[in-house]
Scaffold this active site. Structure first.
Site, PDB file in Angstrom:
ATOM      1  CG  ASP A 139     -37.987  22.629  17.855  1.00 25.71           C
ATOM      2  OD1 ASP A 139     -36.763  22.864  17.938  1.00 25.71           O
ATOM      3  OD2 ASP A 139     -38.561  21.730  18.506  1.00 25.71           O
ATOM      4  CG  ASN A 161     -41.246  18.556  12.657  1.00 25.85           C
ATOM      5  OD1 ASN A 161     -40.165  18.143  13.056  1.00 25.85           O
ATOM      6  ND2 ASN A 161     -42.089  19.189  13.435  1.00 25.85           N
ATOM      7  CD  GLU A 162     -45.583  17.961  11.245  1.00 23.87           C
ATOM      8  OE1 GLU A 162     -45.646  19.171  10.912  1.00 23.87           O
ATOM      9  OE2 GLU A 162     -45.085  17.567  12.316  1.00 23.87           O
ATOM     10  CG  ASP A 221     -61.520  15.892  11.416  1.00 27.88           C
ATOM     11  OD1 ASP A 221     -62.547  15.754  10.712  1.00 27.88           O
ATOM     12  OD2 ASP A 221     -61.557  16.281  12.597  1.00 27.88           O
ATOM     13  CB  THR A 269     -41.303  14.851  19.751  1.00 25.30           C
ATOM     14  OG1 THR A 269     -40.516  15.667  18.877  1.00 25.30           O
ATOM     15  CG2 THR A 269     -40.520  13.611  20.123  1.00 25.30           C
ATOM     16  CB  ALA A 270     -44.013  17.978  16.140  1.00 22.69           C
ATOM     17  CE  LYS A 321     -45.276  12.950  23.998  1.00 21.18           C
ATOM     18  NZ  LYS A 321     -46.470  13.378  24.745  1.00 21.18           N
TER      19      LYS A 321
END
EC number: 2.7.1.23
Length: 266
Positions: A52, A123-124, A152, A163-164, A167
């Site tokens: 990925d 993704n993010e 943080d 899901t990365a 999660k």
């Protein structure tokens, strides 16, 4: 596939073992009328070979193109973006036939830092402390102040990115058919001075999320896009929206999102 969709660029890190397998993939592609492109800008299909992380790099380094298909091919490394296996050429060959595959569109995030720098994430987006010290963020949704976070950092993820990293922070796993984004805290402090929601928050695609970093002289967090830390420092305000742009990718019809979740986590 139609002929105009058969210009392929292979994105991978060469090594002796992988090169031998890729050569067999090239021969298979040639058999079915695919042509290798010398550069990604000349390709209609960009195929990443790896996990990925390689798929995310392929999209970022080729500019989040909307006018091509992205295909993830793994080398026995399970992932959510890599439907095909380099060691299973038979299934790849079946995937070259339109009746066995379908095109998915994955939502992306549009991020603006200090109204100066814009970029996308598949993704993010992550905002994290770069030293062993918490920092504060004022969180606004559609211009309304929600909370002042101290901890943080925070993660804003897409459905496929849920899901990365998300999660691992106890964020929700989100169906990729939902056009949304999720805000998740990283080790928040909750006391008489700082009070946060304390749970992941899923926002519709028409929301605008603004994260204003509260400065007290030494708060310059690291900003990450997908699996890459960006060279952005001294940021004050980060705006995040679900982008109008999406990434097109191919998926095998027998490898649904639920199959991937079960295979990866259960």
């Amino acid at each position: 596939m139609k002929s105009e969709r058969k210009q392929v660029y292979l994105f991978y890190k060469p090594n002796d073992e992988l090169d031998e397998k890729v050569q067999k993939l090239r021969e298979l592609g040639k058999k079915h009328g695919f042509t290798l492109a010398e550069s990604p800008d000349k390709a209609n299909i960009i195929a990443s070979i790896g996990g990925d992380g390689t798929f995310l790099q392929a999209i970022r380094k080729t500019g989040f193109r909307e006018d091509c298909l992205y295909i993830g091919i793994n080398d026995d490394k399970l992932g959510f973006y890599t439907d095909f296996n380099l060691n299973d050429l038979e299934k790849i060959e079946l995937g070259m036939q339109a009746e066995n595959i379908e095109v998915l569109r994955y939502p992306t995030l549009q991020v603006t830092v200090d109204d100066l720098q814009e970029f996308q994430c598949l993704n993010e987006l992550s905002i994290r402390s770069n030293i062993i010290k918490t920092f504060a963020i004022d969180v606004f949704i559609d211009g309304i102040h929600l909370e002042t976070f101290r901890g943080d950092g925070m993660i804003v993820s897409t459905p496929t990115g849920s899901t990365a990293y998300n999660k691992s922070l106890k964020g929700a796993v989100v169906d990729p058919k939902l056009n949304a984004m999720q805000l998740t805290e990283i080790a928040s402090l909750n006391n008489n001075q700082y009070r946060t929601l304390g749970s992941p928050l899923i926002l519709n695609n028409d929301r605008e999320l603004i994260l204003k970093i509260v400065q007290d002289g030494n708060d310059h967090p690291i900003i990450g896009a997908d699996n890459e830390a960006l060279s952005i420092r001294h940021s004050h305000e980060v705006k995040v929206k679900v982008s109008d742009k999406s990434i097109k990718t191919l998926r095998l019809k027998d490898n649904l999102f639920i199959h991937k979740v079960k295979r990866s986590f259960l």
